[in-house]
Scaffold this motif. Structure first.
Motif, PDB file in Angstrom:
ATOM      1  N   TRP A 275       0.838  -1.191   0.000  1.00 51.71           N
ATOM      2  CA  TRP A 275       0.000   0.000   0.000  1.00 51.71           C
ATOM      3  C   TRP A 275       0.878   1.248   0.000  1.00 51.71           C
ATOM      4  O   TRP A 275       1.729   1.430   0.862  1.00 51.71           O
ATOM      5  N   LYS A 276       0.649   2.104  -0.975  1.00 55.17           N
ATOM      6  CA  LYS A 276       1.410   3.342  -1.085  1.00 55.17           C
ATOM      7  C   LYS A 276       0.472   4.522  -0.876  1.00 55.17           C
ATOM      8  O   LYS A 276      -0.425   4.759  -1.696  1.00 55.17           O
ATOM      9  N   PRO A 277       0.626   5.259   0.221  1.00 60.33           N
ATOM     10  CA  PRO A 277      -0.249   6.407   0.484  1.00 60.33           C
ATOM     11  C   PRO A 277      -0.219   7.407  -0.669  1.00 60.33           C
ATOM     12  O   PRO A 277       0.849   7.853  -1.093  1.00 60.33           O
ATOM     13  N   ALA A 278      -1.405   7.747  -1.169  1.00 61.71           N
ATOM     14  CA  ALA A 278      -1.486   8.629  -2.334  1.00 61.71           C
ATOM     15  C   ALA A 278      -1.610  10.102  -1.951  1.00 61.71           C
ATOM     16  O   ALA A 278      -1.401  10.979  -2.785  1.00 61.71           O
ATOM     17  N   TYR A 279      -1.954  10.378  -0.686  1.00 64.71           N
ATOM     18  CA  TYR A 279      -2.233  11.765  -0.304  1.00 64.71           C
ATOM     19  C   TYR A 279      -1.208  12.340   0.667  1.00 64.71           C
ATOM     20  O   TYR A 279      -1.147  13.549   0.847  1.00 64.71           O
ATOM     21  N   LEU A 280      -0.417  11.485   1.304  1.00 64.17           N
ATOM     22  CA  LEU A 280       0.594  11.982   2.226  1.00 64.17           C
ATOM     23  C   LEU A 280       1.806  12.503   1.455  1.00 64.17           C
ATOM     24  O   LEU A 280       2.077  12.050   0.340  1.00 64.17           O
ATOM     25  N   PRO A 281       2.557  13.441   2.036  1.00 72.09           N
ATOM     26  CA  PRO A 281       3.766  13.934   1.362  1.00 72.09           C
ATOM     27  C   PRO A 281       4.753  12.796   1.099  1.00 72.09           C
ATOM     28  O   PRO A 281       4.804  11.819   1.856  1.00 72.09           O
ATOM     29  N   ALA A 282       5.511  12.913   0.037  1.00 70.35           N
ATOM     30  CA  ALA A 282       6.461  11.862  -0.340  1.00 70.35           C
ATOM     31  C   ALA A 282       7.479  11.635   0.776  1.00 70.35           C
ATOM     32  O   ALA A 282       7.977  12.586   1.389  1.00 70.35           O
ATOM     33  N   ASP A 283       7.774  10.358   1.031  1.00 69.05           N
ATOM     34  CA  ASP A 283       8.780   9.947   2.025  1.00 69.05           C
ATOM     35  C   ASP A 283       8.449  10.423   3.444  1.00 69.05           C
ATOM     36  O   ASP A 283       9.346  10.561   4.289  1.00 69.05           O
ATOM     37  N   SER A 284       7.168  10.699   3.720  1.00 70.94           N
ATOM     38  CA  SER A 284       6.785  11.117   5.075  1.00 70.94           C
ATOM     39  C   SER A 284       6.696   9.900   5.988  1.00 70.94           C
ATOM     40  O   SER A 284       6.272   8.819   5.581  1.00 70.94           O
ATOM     41  N   VAL A 285       7.121  10.076   7.226  1.00 66.32           N
ATOM     42  CA  VAL A 285       7.104   8.995   8.213  1.00 66.32           C
ATOM     43  C   VAL A 285       6.220   9.413   9.376  1.00 66.32           C
ATOM     44  O   VAL A 285       6.391  10.495   9.938  1.00 66.32           O
ATOM     45  N   LEU A 286       5.267   8.554   9.741  1.00 69.99           N
ATOM     46  CA  LEU A 286       4.379   8.841  10.865  1.00 69.99           C
ATOM     47  C   LEU A 286       4.960   8.215  12.134  1.00 69.99           C
ATOM     48  O   LEU A 286       5.215   7.013  12.185  1.00 69.99           O
TER      49      LEU A 286
END
Length: 302
Positions: A275-286
């Motif tokens: 799963w690749k988040p489509a709306y989060l900023p690129a390379d963002s880590v939660l």
């Protein structure tokens, strides 16, 4: 021209009501041919449509809304319309008479009034409108009974339908409104300040809103693919998705492992199908802690 329009209007209303009655009778007949009893309860869905000149009037004052069109349709027979009623408080003739100083109260004044409820009444009373639709079912020779009624989350239409019909009706929520409620819940949750990346509070709130959209999309895809792969068998879907919430929480927290492989329909912990988040900023880590995971889980369990 007005007389001709009035004549056509009455005929059109009559023809449409007869057509909906015939559809209800056909549905009962088809169920009998399939071996079901005449009192079989069907699945139906209903909603209101509002006609208003001002865009976004449903979030403004209630008096701006002039007309509502409640409708009820079945999930069988290619979702054909089974019930319909028109509610309006718009009466042009009454407005003209009021401008001349006459005291007119719609719809209780003499003569013909196009309004069928008062301007002070709530136009969003979906329970009353659903009750009127289902009341038409009760006068049919072969009564059509509703067992499951799908509405939006804030609707009281099921209560109205239950009042008109003998026997209880189970209320179901449509996925579009439910997904929107889920998104709003995630946007309002007080996660830790350091969970989302950003230079300041405003930036982090923007990321949280995008995170809410991403989770909404993930949940929608999980359910949609489950329905397709399991051919809509609700028993199999519920059993298969028992731990899907746990897999989503683990996946977005950076621990995409065995849970996704076993319980997710859209992520398998592989590079090809991850799963690749489509709306989060690129390379963002939660940076999620146990408290954040628990808050997210509660939103997913709405």
């Amino acid at each position: 021209m007005q007389n001709s329009a009035n004549y056509v209007e009455s005929k059109t209303v009559y023809i449409n009501r007869q057509d909906m009655k015939e559809r209800r009778s056909n549905l009962v007949r088809l169920n009998k041919l399939k071996g079901f009893t005449s009192d079989l309860k069907i699945s139906a869905e209903g909603d209101c449509r509002y006609n208003n000149r001002l865009f976004g009037g449903n979030s403004s004052t209630p008096l701006q809304l002039k007309r509502s069109t409640p409708l009820l349709r079945t999930k069988h027979l290619k979702r054909k319309l089974l019930g319909y009623t028109l509610q309006t408080n718009f009466a042009k003739k009454a407005e003209i008479l009021r401008s001349k100083g006459e005291k007119i109260t719609c719809p209780d004044h003499g003569g013909k009034c196009t309004a069928n409820f008062k301007t002070t009444d709530s136009i969003g009373n979906e329970g009353l409108y659903a009750e009127k639709c289902v009341n038409e079912f009760q006068v049919d020779e072969d009564k059509l009974n509703i067992g499951y009624f799908t509405t939006d989350g804030d609707s009281h239409a099921t209560d109205g339908a239950t009042r008109a019909q003998t026997g209880s009706i189970e209320n179901l929520r449509d996925t579009r409104h439910f997904s929107k409620s889920q998104q709003k819940a995630i946007e309002k949750v007080s996660f830790r300040l350091t969970m989302f990346p950003g230079k300041n509070k405003s930036d982090r709130q923007k990321v949280q809103r995008r995170f809410a959209i991403d989770i909404k999309q993930r949940c929608h895809l999980e359910l949609d693919i489950a329905h397709r792969q399991l051919a809509g068998d609700i028993t199999k879907i519920v059993r298969k998705m028992t731990y899907t919430i746990d897999s989503i929480v683990a996946c977005v927290s950076g621990n995409c492992s065995t849970l996704c492989q076993r319980h997710s329909f859209v992520c398998s912990d592989r590079r090809i199908k991850a799963w690749k988040p489509a709306y989060l900023p690129a390379d963002s880590v939660l940076k999620m802690k146990e408290g954040d995971k628990e808050l997210l889980r509660k939103c997913l369990e709405l």
